[in-house]
Structure formats: structure tokens, C-alpha cells
Write an enzyme that holds these catalytic residues in place. Sequence first.
Site, PDB file in Angstrom:
ATOM      1  N   HIS A 188      47.218  61.929  32.263  1.00  0.00           N
ATOM      2  CA  HIS A 188      48.225  62.744  32.958  1.00  0.00           C
ATOM      3  C   HIS A 188      49.590  62.344  32.398  1.00  0.00           C
ATOM      4  CE1 HIS A 188      50.741  64.688  35.827  1.00  0.00           C
ATOM      5  NE2 HIS A 188      51.290  63.534  36.156  1.00  0.00           N
ATOM      6  N   ASP A 208      47.965  69.571  36.560  1.00  0.00           N
ATOM      7  CA  ASP A 208      47.993  70.071  35.180  1.00  0.00           C
ATOM      8  C   ASP A 208      46.978  71.212  35.015  1.00  0.00           C
ATOM      9  OD1 ASP A 208      49.731  67.781  34.368  1.00  0.00           O
ATOM     10  OD2 ASP A 208      47.944  66.671  34.947  1.00  0.00           O
TER      11      ASP A 208
HETATM   12  P1  NAI Z   1      59.076  59.610  46.221  1.00  0.00           P
HETATM   13  O1  NAI Z   1      59.921  58.599  45.549  1.00  0.00           O
HETATM   14  O2  NAI Z   1      59.686  60.737  46.970  1.00  0.00           O
HETATM   15  O3  NAI Z   1      58.109  58.855  47.252  1.00  0.00           O
HETATM   16  C1  NAI Z   1      57.414  57.708  46.927  1.00  0.00           C
HETATM   17  C2  NAI Z   1      57.210  56.927  48.203  1.00  0.00           C
HETATM   18  O4  NAI Z   1      56.349  55.827  47.914  1.00  0.00           O
HETATM   19  C3  NAI Z   1      58.509  56.362  48.778  1.00  0.00           C
HETATM   20  O5  NAI Z   1      58.617  56.744  50.135  1.00  0.00           O
HETATM   21  C4  NAI Z   1      58.308  54.846  48.640  1.00  0.00           C
HETATM   22  O6  NAI Z   1      58.901  54.134  49.699  1.00  0.00           O
HETATM   23  C5  NAI Z   1      56.796  54.752  48.681  1.00  0.00           C
HETATM   24  N1  NAI Z   1      56.260  53.495  48.128  1.00  0.00           N
HETATM   25  C6  NAI Z   1      56.726  52.769  47.083  1.00  0.00           C
HETATM   26  N2  NAI Z   1      56.006  51.662  46.935  1.00  0.00           N
HETATM   27  C7  NAI Z   1      55.048  51.680  47.878  1.00  0.00           C
HETATM   28  C8  NAI Z   1      54.006  50.801  48.233  1.00  0.00           C
HETATM   29  N3  NAI Z   1      53.826  49.643  47.577  1.00  0.00           N
HETATM   30  N4  NAI Z   1      53.214  51.121  49.268  1.00  0.00           N
HETATM   31  C9  NAI Z   1      53.406  52.269  49.940  1.00  0.00           C
HETATM   32  N5  NAI Z   1      54.390  53.133  49.668  1.00  0.00           N
HETATM   33  C10 NAI Z   1      55.206  52.848  48.641  1.00  0.00           C
HETATM   34  O7  NAI Z   1      58.072  60.124  45.107  1.00  0.00           O
HETATM   35  P2  NAI Z   1      57.180  61.461  45.112  1.00  0.00           P
HETATM   36  O8  NAI Z   1      57.949  62.583  44.566  1.00  0.00           O
HETATM   37  O9  NAI Z   1      56.530  61.602  46.439  1.00  0.00           O
HETATM   38  O10 NAI Z   1      56.095  61.079  43.995  1.00  0.00           O
HETATM   39  C11 NAI Z   1      55.183  60.026  44.192  1.00  0.00           C
HETATM   40  C12 NAI Z   1      54.476  59.683  42.897  1.00  0.00           C
HETATM   41  O11 NAI Z   1      53.670  60.769  42.459  1.00  0.00           O
HETATM   42  C13 NAI Z   1      55.412  59.355  41.726  1.00  0.00           C
HETATM   43  O12 NAI Z   1      54.872  58.232  41.041  1.00  0.00           O
HETATM   44  C14 NAI Z   1      55.299  60.593  40.855  1.00  0.00           C
HETATM   45  O13 NAI Z   1      55.573  60.279  39.501  1.00  0.00           O
HETATM   46  C15 NAI Z   1      53.859  60.947  41.067  1.00  0.00           C
HETATM   47  N6  NAI Z   1      53.486  62.321  40.703  1.00  0.00           N
HETATM   48  C16 NAI Z   1      52.248  62.506  40.124  1.00  0.00           C
HETATM   49  C17 NAI Z   1      51.810  63.762  39.795  1.00  0.00           C
HETATM   50  C18 NAI Z   1      50.465  63.951  39.151  1.00  0.00           C
HETATM   51  O14 NAI Z   1      50.176  65.095  38.759  1.00  0.00           O
HETATM   52  N7  NAI Z   1      49.590  62.957  39.010  1.00  0.00           N
HETATM   53  C19 NAI Z   1      52.646  64.935  40.049  1.00  0.00           C
HETATM   54  C20 NAI Z   1      53.898  64.658  40.686  1.00  0.00           C
HETATM   55  C21 NAI Z   1      54.284  63.382  40.997  1.00  0.00           C
END
Ligand code: NAI
Length: 328
Positions: free
Chosen positions: A187, A159
Site C-alpha cells: 500500500h 486502492d
Molecule cells: P489521524 O491523525 O486523524 O488519527 C490518528 C489517531 O491515532 C490519533 O487520534 C492518534 O491520537 C491515534 N494514535 C496514535 N498513536 C496511537 C496509539 N499508539 N494507540 C492508539 N491510538 C493512537 O489519522 P487518520 O487520518 O485517521 O489516519 C490514520 C492512519 O491511517 C494514518 O497512518 C494514515 O496514513 C492511514 N491511512 C491508511 C490508508 C490505507 O489505505 N491503508 C488510507 C488512509 C489513511
Amino acid sequence: TQAPVNVTVTGAAGQIGYALLFRIASGQLLGPDTPVKLRLLEIPQAVKAAEGTAMELEDGAFPLLAGTDIFDDPKQAFEGANVALLVGARPRTKGMERGDLLEANGGIFKPQGEAINAGAADDIKVLVVGNPANTNALIARSHAPDVPAERFTAMTRLDHNRAIAQLARKLGVAVSEIRKMTIWGNHSATQYPDLFHAEVGGRIAAEAVNDEAWLANEFIPTVAKRGAAIIEARGASSAASAASAAIDHIHTWVNGTPEGDWTSMAVPSDGSYGVPEGLISSFPVTTRDGAYQIVQGLQIDDFSRARIDASVAELVEERDAVTKLGLV
Ligand code: NAI
């Protein structure tokens, strides 16, 4: 040479993980003199995909990468961790209520907090990226009583970077001209990007812009809703920019903010600026020698006060909801 630093990354097979791991391996997280050992945590169904990424990491022949291990057990994944990037989370799916979302994430961040408490290195630094990031960090922290609370942080650096980019574009200046940007609060769409303390070439940004309608009706919503705009355009949520911000967050925490500047991090409140103690809320912080401090003494006018209060109120609601669920 230095012993490798253990970096644990959860959600390693996800989209952010794919963008993040190669930058860590190339030395951009901790610097060009620090070898790293990656410890990847995934759920069992995604371990095979993580193994594929590990093969590609090997194929990068990164001189600083001292090895990659893959786990589906948090206890093992956080063993000896110096830096933990908690990226994996349970996304909100259609029809899911907020309570369900918080509960599902509690099921992830509680055991991870316990595992960090049990086995991480004494100097552990934790960044929560997975959403709802502030409250997930609160859950993890509350299950790690032996780790100093201030080591648990959540990411608002994306952000922060978005706010810098939008301001630079509006004024037609380079991003490097902008200092002292702040994201306050959660966030989420309630976050408050603050141009009353940001500086552009030494001038207060709000004065340099001199357009309150733009500030209130375009700048703030554009920054707050940028994630949705990326999904709309790309057909997938921000990944490389989120990974880049995670790199920035840890790099700044470890290496320090430049003189005359600060950054935004969501950190446990010490009560500064009226934010209830213990809430993980975004503040302006300076960093030095691996520690951070909330910038003190900023004047907050009514415009900013109302927006900070609204975002903090949302964090209080989230905290109350996870307290009710017995997650903190
Ligand atoms: P994604 O769905 O592509 O990947 C998430 C991964 O986490 C998947 O491979 C899944 O198998 C794994 N996962 C789920 N539960 C797990 C656990 N208990 N232990 C280990 N791994 C686990 O999602 P992406 O795009 O990589 O985003 C990840 C997170 O980041 C989402 O929650 C998204 O909302 C968040 N995010 C936060 C931002 C921020 O600015 N704080 C910005 C963009 C995304």
C-alpha cells in the site's frame, strides 16, 4: 439473539475513526443481525476526544451498539477482541527519515501485537490501516506468535476501490460491472493495480480499454497517487473513503466474496506468485466462511511481473529495515 462481537478500534479519535465508528455501530461492518461492542484505544492525550465521539455514538441510539468502552492501554483494549482495526499510527512528519518512521511505528505495533496475542478472542481478525500498513502488520504479527499468522492483514481495499472507480469512469460503465480487480504489493506508490485480470461485463479490462498508454501513464499513477491528490484537494488525507474501505475489507472477509469475483487484501504470503513467504503483500483473494484464499494460477505477463516485483522489493526493504531495528 447473538452475543455482541467485540470490535477494537485504535486511533479512534482520529479522522478515519470518526468516519468509521458510526458505520460499525450502524451494522455495516458485520451485518444487520450482529450486535457490536466497541473497544476504543487512544493515546492518553486523545482519550477525552474519544469520549466525545462515544457521546455521539450514544446519541445515535444505534440498535446494534451494545456499548462503547475507551482505553489508553492496549492490553485492556484488545481483551476479548474478535475484530481489531488498527488505525492509529505515527504519521511521517517533516524531516523524518524512513528509519525513524518505522521505529516510531514499531513502538505502537509491537505492544499492540503482544496485547492481541495475550488477550484477543480465538477468532480474532486484524486489519491494519495505519501506515506503513503492510509493515506495521508484519510487526504486530511477529509479536503475536500464538495467533495464526493469516489473521493479520493490511488494507489495500481503498486502492482496490479507487482502481474500480477509475476504470468505470474511463469506460463509462457502472462500478458494479467490474469484477476481479487486483492490487498487488505494497500500500504505497509502488502498488500495482492490475487490469489484465480484471473484467468488465465479462471482458478482460485491459482489452476493453485497449489503450496501453492510458493504462501505464494515467491509470496506474492516478490510483497510486490518489491519496496525495485527495490531500491536495481537501487539505486533509482520505478519511471517509479509507473508513469505507476498512468496512468493506472486514465485511468481505467475514461474509465472503461473490461467486465469480475476488477482492484485494494484503495478507502474509505463502510464496504465491514469487512473493517471499511471510511478507504481508496485497493479492487477489477469495473469502468464504470467515477465511480467505489467495487466488491461484493467474498468468502474469512481463508488464505485470516487473511492477509486482518492484512493489515486493520495496516490502522486502521495509522488512529488512524493521528486522535491523529489532522490531520483528
Ligand atoms: P489521524 O491523525 O486523524 O488519527 C490518528 C489517531 O491515532 C490519533 O487520534 C492518534 O491520537 C491515534 N494514535 C496514535 N498513536 C496511537 C496509539 N499508539 N494507540 C492508539 N491510538 C493512537 O489519522 P487518520 O487520518 O485517521 O489516519 C490514520 C492512519 O491511517 C494514518 O497512518 C494514515 O496514513 C492511514 N491511512 C491508511 C490508508 C490505507 O489505505 N491503508 C488510507 C488512509 C489513511
